[in-house]
Design a protein around this motif. Structure first.
Motif, PDB file in Angstrom:
ATOM      1  N   ILE A 132       0.832  -1.207   0.000  1.00 38.11           N
ATOM      2  CA  ILE A 132       0.000   0.000   0.000  1.00 38.11           C
ATOM      3  C   ILE A 132       0.867   1.258   0.000  1.00 38.11           C
ATOM      4  N   ALA A 133       1.981   1.222   0.712  1.00 34.55           N
ATOM      5  CA  ALA A 133       2.920   2.358   0.674  1.00 34.55           C
ATOM      6  C   ALA A 133       3.422   2.578  -0.751  1.00 34.55           C
ATOM      7  N   ARG A 134       3.662   1.476  -1.450  1.00 36.19           N
ATOM      8  CA  ARG A 134       4.133   1.599  -2.830  1.00 36.19           C
ATOM      9  C   ARG A 134       3.026   2.146  -3.739  1.00 36.19           C
ATOM     10  N   LEU A 135       1.801   1.713  -3.518  1.00 31.85           N
ATOM     11  CA  LEU A 135       0.677   2.282  -4.270  1.00 31.85           C
ATOM     12  C   LEU A 135       0.550   3.785  -4.011  1.00 31.85           C
ATOM     13  N   GLN A 136       0.730   4.168  -2.750  1.00 31.64           N
ATOM     14  CA  GLN A 136       0.674   5.602  -2.420  1.00 31.64           C
ATOM     15  C   GLN A 136       1.771   6.377  -3.148  1.00 31.64           C
ATOM     16  N   ASN A 137       2.935   5.766  -3.273  1.00 33.39           N
ATOM     17  CA  ASN A 137       4.028   6.406  -4.020  1.00 33.39           C
ATOM     18  C   ASN A 137       3.672   6.586  -5.493  1.00 33.39           C
ATOM     19  N   GLN A 138       2.763   5.730  -5.988  1.00 34.23           N
ATOM     20  CA  GLN A 138       2.311   5.823  -7.380  1.00 34.23           C
ATOM     21  C   GLN A 138       1.033   6.656  -7.498  1.00 34.23           C
ATOM     22  N   GLY A 139       0.653   7.352  -6.412  1.00 32.13           N
ATOM     23  CA  GLY A 139      -0.463   8.288  -6.494  1.00 32.13           C
ATOM     24  C   GLY A 139      -1.765   7.862  -5.858  1.00 32.13           C
ATOM     25  N   SER A 140      -1.795   6.690  -5.217  1.00 33.97           N
ATOM     26  CA  SER A 140      -3.041   6.233  -4.590  1.00 33.97           C
ATOM     27  C   SER A 140      -3.328   6.983  -3.294  1.00 33.97           C
ATOM     28  N   GLN A 141      -4.622   7.178  -3.021  1.00 31.85           N
ATOM     29  CA  GLN A 141      -5.082   7.693  -1.733  1.00 31.85           C
ATOM     30  C   GLN A 141      -5.716   6.522  -0.976  1.00 31.85           C
ATOM     31  N   LEU A 142      -5.481   6.464   0.336  1.00 37.99           N
ATOM     32  CA  LEU A 142      -5.980   5.326   1.117  1.00 37.99           C
ATOM     33  C   LEU A 142      -7.478   5.108   0.959  1.00 37.99           C
ATOM     34  N   HIS A 143      -8.259   6.203   0.927  1.00 39.53           N
ATOM     35  CA  HIS A 143      -9.724   6.052   0.892  1.00 39.53           C
ATOM     36  C   HIS A 143     -10.243   5.500  -0.440  1.00 39.53           C
ATOM     37  N   ASP A 144      -9.381   5.478  -1.473  1.00 39.62           N
ATOM     38  CA  ASP A 144      -9.798   4.940  -2.774  1.00 39.62           C
ATOM     39  C   ASP A 144      -9.537   3.443  -2.913  1.00 39.62           C
ATOM     40  N   LEU A 145      -8.861   2.839  -1.945  1.00 39.46           N
ATOM     41  CA  LEU A 145      -8.472   1.433  -2.068  1.00 39.46           C
ATOM     42  C   LEU A 145      -9.604   0.497  -1.645  1.00 39.46           C
ATOM     43  N   ARG A 146      -9.720  -0.608  -2.346  1.00 45.98           N
ATOM     44  CA  ARG A 146     -10.650  -1.679  -2.013  1.00 45.98           C
ATOM     45  C   ARG A 146      -9.839  -2.973  -1.934  1.00 45.98           C
ATOM     46  N   ILE A 147      -9.990  -3.707  -0.829  1.00 46.79           N
ATOM     47  CA  ILE A 147      -9.091  -4.823  -0.533  1.00 46.79           C
ATOM     48  C   ILE A 147      -9.898  -6.081  -0.232  1.00 46.79           C
ATOM     49  N   ALA A 148      -9.658  -7.140  -0.993  1.00 45.54           N
ATOM     50  CA  ALA A 148     -10.352  -8.414  -0.777  1.00 45.54           C
ATOM     51  C   ALA A 148      -9.334  -9.508  -0.467  1.00 45.54           C
ATOM     52  N   MET A 149      -9.567 -10.222   0.640  1.00 48.29           N
ATOM     53  CA  MET A 149      -8.727 -11.357   1.032  1.00 48.29           C
ATOM     54  C   MET A 149      -9.484 -12.632   0.706  1.00 48.29           C
ATOM     55  N   GLY A 150      -8.880 -13.454  -0.114  1.00 47.93           N
ATOM     56  CA  GLY A 150      -9.550 -14.645  -0.610  1.00 47.93           C
ATOM     57  C   GLY A 150      -9.505 -15.823   0.346  1.00 47.93           C
ATOM     58  N   PRO A 151      -9.971 -16.974  -0.137  1.00 45.66           N
ATOM     59  CA  PRO A 151      -9.977 -18.181   0.682  1.00 45.66           C
ATOM     60  C   PRO A 151      -8.584 -18.518   1.210  1.00 45.66           C
ATOM     61  N   ALA A 152      -8.520 -18.830   2.503  1.00 40.20           N
ATOM     62  CA  ALA A 152      -7.263 -19.157   3.183  1.00 40.20           C
ATOM     63  C   ALA A 152      -7.623 -19.979   4.410  1.00 40.20           C
ATOM     64  N   ILE A 153      -6.624 -20.498   5.083  1.00 43.23           N
ATOM     65  CA  ILE A 153      -6.904 -21.303   6.272  1.00 43.23           C
ATOM     66  C   ILE A 153      -7.496 -20.404   7.365  1.00 43.23           C
ATOM     67  N   ALA A 154      -8.575 -20.868   7.980  1.00 45.19           N
ATOM     68  CA  ALA A 154      -9.271 -20.068   8.997  1.00 45.19           C
ATOM     69  C   ALA A 154      -8.601 -20.220  10.356  1.00 45.19           C
ATOM     70  N   GLY A 155      -8.776 -19.197  11.178  1.00 44.32           N
ATOM     71  CA  GLY A 155      -8.139 -19.176  12.483  1.00 44.32           C
ATOM     72  C   GLY A 155      -8.464 -20.382  13.347  1.00 44.32           C
ATOM     73  N   GLU A 156      -9.703 -20.862  13.279  1.00 42.16           N
ATOM     74  CA  GLU A 156     -10.091 -21.938  14.201  1.00 42.16           C
ATOM     75  C   GLU A 156      -9.395 -23.269  13.914  1.00 42.16           C
ATOM     76  N   VAL A 157      -8.755 -23.389  12.743  1.00 45.98           N
ATOM     77  CA  VAL A 157      -8.051 -24.641  12.436  1.00 45.98           C
ATOM     78  C   VAL A 157      -6.558 -24.422  12.164  1.00 45.98           C
ATOM     79  N   TYR A 158      -6.057 -23.228  12.456  1.00 48.83           N
ATOM     80  CA  TYR A 158      -4.646 -22.933  12.150  1.00 48.83           C
ATOM     81  C   TYR A 158      -3.841 -22.834  13.436  1.00 48.83           C
ATOM     82  N   GLN A 159      -3.332 -23.971  13.882  1.00 48.76           N
ATOM     83  CA  GLN A 159      -2.541 -24.016  15.109  1.00 48.76           C
ATOM     84  C   GLN A 159      -1.102 -23.591  14.819  1.00 48.76           C
ATOM     85  N   VAL A 160      -0.587 -22.662  15.644  1.00 47.42           N
ATOM     86  CA  VAL A 160       0.802 -22.207  15.517  1.00 47.42           C
ATOM     87  C   VAL A 160       1.427 -22.140  16.911  1.00 47.42           C
TER      88      VAL A 160
END
Length: 261
Positions: A132-160
């Motif tokens: 995101i810092a790099r996007l800002q360097n290329q002219g992005s404003q934080l309020h214009d960003l839209r961010i989607a996180m796709g399917p991944a291991i869920a917290g309830e089954v990810y033991q660390v």
């Protein structure tokens, strides 16, 4: 509330997010294996170019131009890194994942996009804030960003281990000591940590940590969407390294578009 939609291409299922409606994008399922990003890009636009990396669980973010000017690794011909940021229209950016989080970002104003691979190591190294810092360097404003996180291991089954949880948690708390970090994480509303019966272990929601990193930057929760699918618990659609111990992946990609006039 952001919605997630299943689509069908030649009988194969893939997922999109309403937050990224303005961009051709997709979180593709294991049914597309072993199709390449080049093949999948044709689904988005016949003239677009596909870009991908040799993913190394780090926080290096590059542009297509940097890829084109770099010979890449000898064994793969690919540049090492875990994030891509577009510069021009018709650039399709791709990341591979099995349990790690694929993150797709679009800028409503400039049309630019980013695709990131954020496992626990990349999250501990703050790959998403770095991109995101790099996007800002290329002219992005934080309020214009839209961010989607796709399917991944869920917290309830990810033991660390507590050590891993503290390394990741240090990115969203001011504490330095392991136990202080763990305690602070447990106290957060909608905590990214869940207790685990095994001593020295906890369960960790990596996508939640990434969302908190974004909120700490000043990005609102409304700009962030997290897919309601766990790779580990949805074997009919997604590969999971934790479940199968096989190096098979699914692709997530997004296509840059022309900026708003």
């Amino acid at each position: 509330m952001h919605t997630w939609h299943w689509h069908d291409w030649q009988g194969l299922p893939y997922l999109t997010c309403s937050l990224l409606t303005d961009w051709h994008h997709g979180f593709f399922t294991q049914q597309f294996w072993p199709r390449s990003p080049e093949d999948l890009t044709k689904l988005m636009h016949p003239e677009a170019s596909a870009y991908r990396l040799k993913q190394v669980h780090g926080n290096i973010v590059v542009t297509p131009e940097e890829i084109e000017n770099n010979p890449g690794e000898e064994d793969s011909g690919l540049v090492s890194g875990d994030g891509l940021i577009s510069q021009y229209p018709l650039q399709a950016l791709w990341v591979a994942s099995a349990d790690c989080t694929p993150v797709l970002i679009g800028d409503m104003k400039t049309g630019q996009v980013a695709a990131l691979h954020a496992g626990w190591r990349g999250t501990a190294k703050k790959i998403v804030p770095g991109a995101i810092a790099r996007l800002q360097n290329q002219g992005s404003q934080l309020h214009d960003l839209r961010i989607a996180m796709g399917p991944a291991i869920a917290g309830e089954v990810y033991q660390v281990s507590l050590e891993v949880a503290a390394e990741v948690g240090a990115t969203i708390t001011p504490h330095k000591e392991e136990q202080q970090i763990i305690d602070a994480l447990h106290q957060l509303p909608n905590s990214p940590l869940l207790a685990d019966p095994e001593p020295g272990k906890v369960k960790l929601d990596v996508r939640r940590v990434n969302a908190l990193q974004l909120e700490n930057l000043g990005i609102s929760a409304e700009q962030i969407a997290i897919a309601p699918y766990c790779t580990y618990q949805t074997p009919e659609y997604f590969f999971s390294y934790r479940r199968e111990q096989q190096k098979k992946i699914q692709w997530s990609g997004i296509l840059n578009k022309s900026p708003i006039d």
